[in-house]
Design a protein around this motif. Structure first.
Motif, PDB file in Angstrom:
ATOM      1  N   ARG A 579      40.762 -13.588  34.705  1.00 21.46           N
ATOM      2  CA  ARG A 579      39.846 -13.623  35.849  1.00 21.46           C
ATOM      3  C   ARG A 579      40.472 -12.951  37.080  1.00 21.46           C
ATOM      4  NH1 ARG A 579      35.131 -17.060  34.899  1.00 21.46           N
ATOM      5  NH2 ARG A 579      35.237 -17.382  32.658  1.00 21.46           N
ATOM      6  N   VAL A 581      41.151 -11.059  40.544  1.00 14.62           N
ATOM      7  CA  VAL A 581      40.351 -11.113  41.766  1.00 14.62           C
ATOM      8  C   VAL A 581      40.455  -9.824  42.582  1.00 14.62           C
ATOM      9  CG1 VAL A 581      40.476 -13.614  41.910  1.00 14.62           C
ATOM     10  CG2 VAL A 581      42.206 -12.231  43.076  1.00 14.62           C
ATOM     11  N   ASN A 609      33.592 -11.325  39.607  1.00 18.40           N
ATOM     12  CA  ASN A 609      33.395 -12.135  40.814  1.00 18.40           C
ATOM     13  C   ASN A 609      31.984 -12.726  40.877  1.00 18.40           C
ATOM     14  OD1 ASN A 609      35.993 -11.865  41.885  1.00 18.40           O
ATOM     15  ND2 ASN A 609      35.505  -9.846  42.749  1.00 18.40           N
ATOM     16  N   ARG A 612      31.864 -16.020  38.603  1.00 18.99           N
ATOM     17  CA  ARG A 612      32.834 -17.106  38.749  1.00 18.99           C
ATOM     18  C   ARG A 612      32.093 -18.442  38.783  1.00 18.99           C
ATOM     19  NH1 ARG A 612      37.793 -15.270  39.361  1.00 18.99           N
ATOM     20  NH2 ARG A 612      38.056 -13.152  40.170  1.00 18.99           N
ATOM     21  N   SER A 613      32.640 -19.403  38.037  1.00 18.31           N
ATOM     22  CA  SER A 613      31.976 -20.710  37.970  1.00 18.31           C
ATOM     23  C   SER A 613      32.576 -21.669  38.977  1.00 18.31           C
ATOM     24  CB  SER A 613      32.130 -21.279  36.551  1.00 18.31           C
ATOM     25  OG  SER A 613      33.476 -21.331  36.175  1.00 18.31           O
TER      26      SER A 613
END
Length: 613
Positions: A579, A581, A609, A612-613
């Motif tokens: 993930r 950023v 982005n 994203r959870s």
């Protein structure tokens, strides 16, 4: 791309900056250092093991132009497209190009503007091309699919024999021959025929641990195939191999009617149809290619999740090569095959009808016997397969059908004696159907007409049902105690080694074919032992992965390239797990080199982005 010169570019720098990886795998670094230093090399490395880097990195580290010999135009273009995505100055020179483009590539070769040029052996061997090479500063020759040079191999190509002239004409240029498939005799043939007797051999092993091997009996092939695809491979790309062109057409149509995106490929189709179907297979998701062995050599598509054989291939080399097209990205994949005694008889007949010398026919028969032994083994299939290539694993793999569902074996000496005696007493001119009827005491018109109901072996085999006797006969052939009639009638003849069995001097052990599982139990077994192809359990991760794949497909369509040359599934999975950023994070993702970071990072970061959870 930044200028790369031997003074500023190390192999590690090229690996990281261009290809986006921080470390070499296996023997890669040793091979690369050897070739950079000017040494010749023979490299045996499994498909997906990173063979291409073994010549691509030396080509970028050494001064001059690298010539890559490749047997197929489609393979060349695939490799070139992937390199161009990385910013490497590569080209493929072949007869399909417009004349102006050919002239431009030749000027780039002479001027030093190109790093690599891919060419077919037929093109390389022309006087015009050899004269062109005399005008170039050459860094190395890479001979891909080098097993094609061997007449003992499974894919012999006569033009490869003439590549030995590279040593004679350009003795100062290092050569690297690469293959994923070569047994001992084939390796020796490669070294002799390419004049690589002094080359250093790098044998990295043949294991493809991510591939699950499964083999079963052919009963209702279309239904077996459809059930497997629906149960385990919905929405995935794969290859289904058939022996004949007619069967390819029949299976492709059957799958299409059931809603699968299936395409045919065989030599009887027009060149345009073959090219179009192959292009769709490479550039679209969830395409199933139903093909003869005319399809597949050098296919670089990394997300092939299954390779299915609906008929026996010709040898274990062919099987290994063909199944090796699955799971090149290192993610779980499946090699699934079904076969019957008719397949065996057909292959023996093809061997007997060939124009090959008798010595070659004997070799082909031994290869077929080894393949049949692999199919009928009770041992770990991976152990048997790797031992064939002199690559000996210590432990069972735990990722083949015989490991996951151990096969029961039994003392079949008496059954073998009954079977062999019945073959002998019926005259060694009948196939399994008639011999089994005699063993079971069937009162057929044929048996009564021939008087076989009067034989001493009539009805002595009622302890087994017909399906079990078929299994016994297959295994007797695999063990060499029976031979299949070479004239193609499918009749059995006693093998040379059967006498000790008939005399009771040798014990025979048979595998007991497992009972058929229900559809529900098969699905449960698959999910527990194999898992989804992408190895993702979290629904949010799966959703992001599919969104990234959709974005990749969109970009690929815009550029007219296969999706995997942008990023393969493994790199997308790394993005899902990491993930990232920002650009700094994205640069750390394996498979994201400098050029791809510049070109795609912002696009994929935006997708990540947004999800994203």
């Amino acid at each position: 791309m930044d200028s790369i010169t031997p003074q500023i570019a190390s192999a590690q720098d090229i690996l990281s900056r261009i290809f986006g990886y921080n470390s070499f795998r296996g023997d890669q670094e040793a091979v690369i250092d050897h070739v950079i230093d000017g040494g010749d090399a023979l490299v045996l490395m499994p498909t997906g093991g990173g063979k291409s880097l073994c010549y691509q990195i030396p080509a970028l580290c050494r001064s001059g132009l690298a010539i890559v010999v490749s047997p197929l135009i489609a393979l060349m273009q695939d490799q070139v497209t992937a390199l161009q995505q990385l910013g490497v100055k590569a080209a493929a020179l072949n007869s399909t190009l417009p004349y102006g483009e050919i002239l431009a590539i030749e000027r780039g070769m002479r001027s030093g503007e190109l790093d690599m040029v891919y060419v077919a052996p037929e093109k390389l061997l022309t006087d015009g091309f050899l004269n062109l090479l005399d005008q170039c500063d050459l860094s190395l020759f890479a001979i891909d699919e080098a097993h094609c040079v061997s007449q003992w191999g499974h894919d012999f190509r006569p033009e490869y024999l003439q590549l030995s002239l590279l040593k004679e004409r350009f003795p100062w240029v290092p050569r690297i021959a690469l293959t994923a498939t070569a047994d001992g005799p084939t390796r020796q043939d490669i070294k002799e025929r390419l004049h690589l007797s002094d080359a250093r051999a790098f044998v990295a092993g043949f294991d493809r641990p991510n591939i699950r091997y499964k083999i079963g009996l052919k009963a209702a092939p279309k239904k077996q195939l459809t059930d497997l695809l629906e149960r385990e491979h919905a929405g995935q790309s794969g290859i289904v191999y058939c022996m004949s062109r007619n069967k390819v057409e029949e299976i492709a149509q059957s799958l299409s009617e059931k809603g699968f995106n299936a395409l045919p490929y065989h030599a009887g189709l027009s060149k345009d149809i073959r090219a179009g179907n192959q292009d769709r297979f490479l550039k679209e998701d969830a395409v199933i290619m139903v093909a003869t062995v005319a399809f597949g050599m050098g296919i670089d598509k990394p997300d092939v999740r299954f390779v299915i054989h609906l008929d026996l291939p010709k040898s274990l080399e062919a099987y290994y090569q063909e199944t090796g097209r699955a799971g090149r990205d290192g993610l779980p994949a499946e090699a699934w095959m079904i076969y019957s005694m008719n397949d065996v008889a057909r292959l023996y007949h093809m061997a007997s009808q060939s124009d090959a010398p008798e010595a070659q026919k004997r070799i082909e028969n031994r290869k077929l016997e080894a393949l049949l032994g692999f199919c009928e083994t009770t041992r770990c299939r991976r152990q048997v397969l790797l031992e064939y290539f002199d690559d000996n694993p210590i432990e069972p793999c735990g990722n083949c059908d015989t490991c996951l569902t151990p096969v029961e074996s039994f003392d079949g000496t008496e059954a073998a004696q009954k079977a062999l005696s019945t073959v002998y007493r019926t005259g060694q001119i009948f196939g399994s159907a008639h011999v089994i009827d005699v063993l079971l005491g069937a009162k057929t018109e044929r048996i009564e007409k021939l008087g076989h109901d009067q034989l001493s072996t009539f009805g002595i085999g009622k302890e087994f049902i017909k399906q079990e006797w078929r299994s016994i006969f297959r295994q007797l052939v695999a063990l060499g105690y029976l031979k299949v009639d070479m004239e193609g009638h499918g009749s059995f003849q006693l093998g040379e080694d059967c006498r000790p069995v008939l005399r009771g001097e040798k014990t025979v052990w048979f595998r007991r074919d497992p009972a058929k599982k229900t559809r529900a139990s098969l699905r449960s077994h698959y999910k527990k032992s194999f898992g989804p192809a992408a190895t993702i359990d979290d629904p949010n991760d799966e959703a992001l992965f599919q969104t990234l794949r959709a974005k990749r497909l969109e970009l690929a369509k815009d550029q007219g390239v296969p999706p995997y040359v942008i990023f393969n599934d493994k790199t997308l999975l790394e993005m899902v797990m990491a993930r990232p950023v920002d650009l700094g994070d994205m640069a750390k993702v394996p498979g994201v080199g400098k050029r791809k970071l510049e070109r795609y990072a912002d696009i994929f970061l935006e997708v990540i982005n947004e999800n994203r959870s």
